[in-house]
Design a protein around this motif. Structure first.
Motif, PDB file in Angstrom:
ATOM      1  N   PHE A 115      -1.351   6.934  -0.074  1.00  0.00           N
ATOM      2  CA  PHE A 115      -2.701   7.086   0.480  1.00  0.00           C
ATOM      3  C   PHE A 115      -2.883   8.416   1.205  1.00  0.00           C
ATOM      4  O   PHE A 115      -3.944   9.035   1.150  1.00  0.00           O
ATOM      5  CB  PHE A 115      -2.999   5.942   1.456  1.00  0.00           C
ATOM      6  N   TYR A 172       1.243   3.735  -2.954  1.00  0.00           N
ATOM      7  CA  TYR A 172       0.125   4.464  -3.548  1.00  0.00           C
ATOM      8  C   TYR A 172      -0.149   5.831  -2.911  1.00  0.00           C
ATOM      9  O   TYR A 172      -1.111   6.486  -3.275  1.00  0.00           O
ATOM     10  CB  TYR A 172      -1.137   3.591  -3.507  1.00  0.00           C
ATOM     11  N   GLN A 207      -6.656   5.405  -9.363  1.00  0.00           N
ATOM     12  CA  GLN A 207      -7.458   5.877  -8.248  1.00  0.00           C
ATOM     13  C   GLN A 207      -7.557   4.786  -7.188  1.00  0.00           C
ATOM     14  O   GLN A 207      -7.134   3.652  -7.406  1.00  0.00           O
ATOM     15  CB  GLN A 207      -8.857   6.278  -8.710  1.00  0.00           C
ATOM     16  N   VAL A 208      -8.159   5.159  -6.039  1.00  0.00           N
ATOM     17  CA  VAL A 208      -8.390   4.231  -4.936  1.00  0.00           C
ATOM     18  C   VAL A 208      -9.825   4.425  -4.473  1.00  0.00           C
ATOM     19  O   VAL A 208     -10.275   5.563  -4.279  1.00  0.00           O
ATOM     20  CB  VAL A 208      -7.416   4.493  -3.762  1.00  0.00           C
ATOM     21  N   TYR A 264      -7.116  -5.592  -4.718  1.00  0.00           N
ATOM     22  CA  TYR A 264      -8.249  -5.422  -3.816  1.00  0.00           C
ATOM     23  C   TYR A 264      -7.880  -5.998  -2.445  1.00  0.00           C
ATOM     24  O   TYR A 264      -7.359  -7.111  -2.358  1.00  0.00           O
ATOM     25  CB  TYR A 264      -9.484  -6.169  -4.340  1.00  0.00           C
ATOM     26  N   VAL A 306       0.827  -1.204   0.000  1.00  0.00           N
ATOM     27  CA  VAL A 306       0.000   0.000   0.000  1.00  0.00           C
ATOM     28  C   VAL A 306       0.861   1.254   0.000  1.00  0.00           C
ATOM     29  O   VAL A 306       0.479   2.292  -0.558  1.00  0.00           O
ATOM     30  CB  VAL A 306      -0.944  -0.026   1.219  1.00  0.00           C
ATOM     31  N   PHE A 362     -10.687  -1.981   0.164  1.00  0.00           N
ATOM     32  CA  PHE A 362     -10.040  -0.989  -0.690  1.00  0.00           C
ATOM     33  C   PHE A 362      -9.842  -1.578  -2.082  1.00  0.00           C
ATOM     34  O   PHE A 362      -9.311  -2.684  -2.221  1.00  0.00           O
ATOM     35  CB  PHE A 362      -8.671  -0.587  -0.136  1.00  0.00           C
ATOM     36  N   ASP A 363     -10.282  -0.835  -3.097  1.00  0.00           N
ATOM     37  CA  ASP A 363      -9.999  -1.174  -4.490  1.00  0.00           C
ATOM     38  C   ASP A 363      -8.880  -0.246  -4.944  1.00  0.00           C
ATOM     39  O   ASP A 363      -9.075   0.975  -5.007  1.00  0.00           O
ATOM     40  CB  ASP A 363     -11.223  -0.956  -5.381  1.00  0.00           C
ATOM     41  N   ILE A 364      -7.728  -0.799  -5.254  1.00  0.00           N
ATOM     42  CA  ILE A 364      -6.552   0.018  -5.549  1.00  0.00           C
ATOM     43  C   ILE A 364      -6.162  -0.165  -7.015  1.00  0.00           C
ATOM     44  O   ILE A 364      -5.810  -1.259  -7.457  1.00  0.00           O
ATOM     45  CB  ILE A 364      -5.368  -0.351  -4.640  1.00  0.00           C
ATOM     46  N   TYR A 365      -6.244   0.923  -7.758  1.00  0.00           N
ATOM     47  CA  TYR A 365      -5.898   0.934  -9.172  1.00  0.00           C
ATOM     48  C   TYR A 365      -4.726   1.894  -9.387  1.00  0.00           C
ATOM     49  O   TYR A 365      -4.448   2.744  -8.529  1.00  0.00           O
ATOM     50  CB  TYR A 365      -7.094   1.412  -9.997  1.00  0.00           C
TER      51      TYR A 365
END
Length: 381
Positions: free
Chosen positions: A173, A171, A282-283, A267, A168, A276-279
């Motif tokens: 966050f 990304y 975007q998140v 995911y 994570v 959490f859907d992490i692309y």
């Protein structure tokens, strides 16, 4: 291989617990009240006095940005007559962002939850201002996201996510900004069916042709103690679907992501009911809010890093289009399961060894509510 720790490890949960009112009450007390729930991001409440509310299993919680920059969480209930204090999903606490004023009798609290004002104070013989502050709720900030917990002392969100925190971290966050708004989608199904479906990898090649076109056969699923991970790497073969093909073509480079994550969808579903859907672009977070034994609200919002590139804006729109179709497919699938589980002919189905997330969820459910081991509800349930 059958687990000696859980004699029912090779079986799913019985159908009756997906629609039984008494079991739902037990879930509230033993699972849902002691669990962490995601409320918002720090960037949703940037200034002192900014707040977000969250309604959940009969409680209303308010998260407030304090004057010192920290975050406080309280039940959204006045200590005088129990009136709801703050309305709406978000806002600011009065002029200057400094006070919470009850709309019923004007009892007034500061951002630390202290009772600082009571009209006609001298007429309350039993009033002790220092004892009548707002009721605090546990709050945790993990990588910029704000969580609350009504009660309990289980693992923190940071501890739950520890096996994947290094992933994570790429990304950023903490820097995410809200992208869109919170949406609530009611579904006439039990929350566990939505949760089960989210972590189910076997249905992807059967029921999600779009994801199969994007990932090929490369969709993965694994389970840690408190979190499931699902992932798929975008393949190079152009999709036959226009939106998917365009997303494959225009998804721009994200320079802070390592090469193996530039075209990876990941995911994470945390116990018991949010994900959490992490692309690369975007998140999102997705939360399955239980309303009753057969009613659930899906709560979700997208976050993104500031990026004014036209390609990024287009990729985010295409992401939304692709996933709206996936959600439509899942809505039908979960409705089918909910309807079938209402049949007395269904008890519990066998699980494949690859269904690691369903095995993990069932193990925790049976440990916390032993009645979940029964094929039929106990007498009186």
């Amino acid at each position: 291989m059958t687990s000696h720790a859980d004699p029912q490890a090779d079986w799913g949960l019985p159908g009756w617990i997906y629609g039984n009112d008494r079991f739902f009450k037990e879930e509230q007390d033993r699972i849902l009240r002691p669990s962490w729930q995601i409320v918002c991001h720090l960037n949703d409440i940037p200034k002192a006095g900014d707040f977000h509310t969250f309604d959940y299993i009969g409680e209303s919680v308010v998260v407030v940005r304090a004057r010192d920059g920290g975050v406080r969480a309280y039940t959204n209930v006045c200590r005088h007559r129990g009136a709801r204090l703050l309305d709406g999903p978000s806002g600011s606490c009065g002029k200057g962002g400094g006070r919470i004023v009850c709309p019923y009798h004007a009892w007034t609290y500061d951002l630390e939850g202290r009772l600082i004002g009571v009209p006609m104070r001298d007429t309350y013989p039993a009033l002790e201002l220092d004892q009548q502050g707002l009721v605090r709720v546990d709050v945790e900030v993990w990588r910029g996201f704000v969580f609350t917990r009504l009660e309990g002392d289980g693992p923190s969100v940071a501890e739950m996510m520890a096996p994947y925190d290094h992933e994570v971290a790429h990304y950023r966050f903490e820097d995410l900004q809200p992208f869109g708004r919170v949406t609530l989608r009611p579904r006439p199904v039990n929350w566990k069916n939505i949760s089960d479906n989210y972590s189910d990898g076997l249905h992807i090649p059967v029921a999600h042709p779009g994801l199969t076109r994007l990932f090929g056969k490369g969709y993965g699923v694994e389970a840690e103690a408190w979190v499931d991970k699902m992932w798929g790497q975008l393949i190079d073969e152009p999709s036959a679907n226009p939106s998917e093909r365009l997303y494959q073509d225009i998804l721009p480079d994200v320079d802070h992501l390592p090469p193996e994550r530039k075209r990876l969808w990941t995911y994470f579903k945390l116990w018991p009911n949010f994900a959490f859907d992490i692309y690369p672009d975007q998140v999102d977070f997705m939360q399955f809010i239980p309303v009753s034994a057969t009613q659930t609200l899906i709560r979700e919002i997208a976050y993104a890093l500031p990026d004014e590139r036209r390609e990024m804006k287009a990729a985010r729109y295409l992401n939304w289009r692709i996933n709206r179709q996936v959600n439509t497919e899942d809505t039908e699938l979960v409705a089918r399961v909910q309807e079938g589980m209402a049949s007395r002919s269904f008890t519990a189905g066998p699980l494949a060894s690859s269904e690691v997330s369903l095995r993990s969820f069932g193990r925790k459910m049976r440990a916390l509510i032993p009645e979940a081991r029964l094929d039929r509800p106990p007498t009186g349930w």
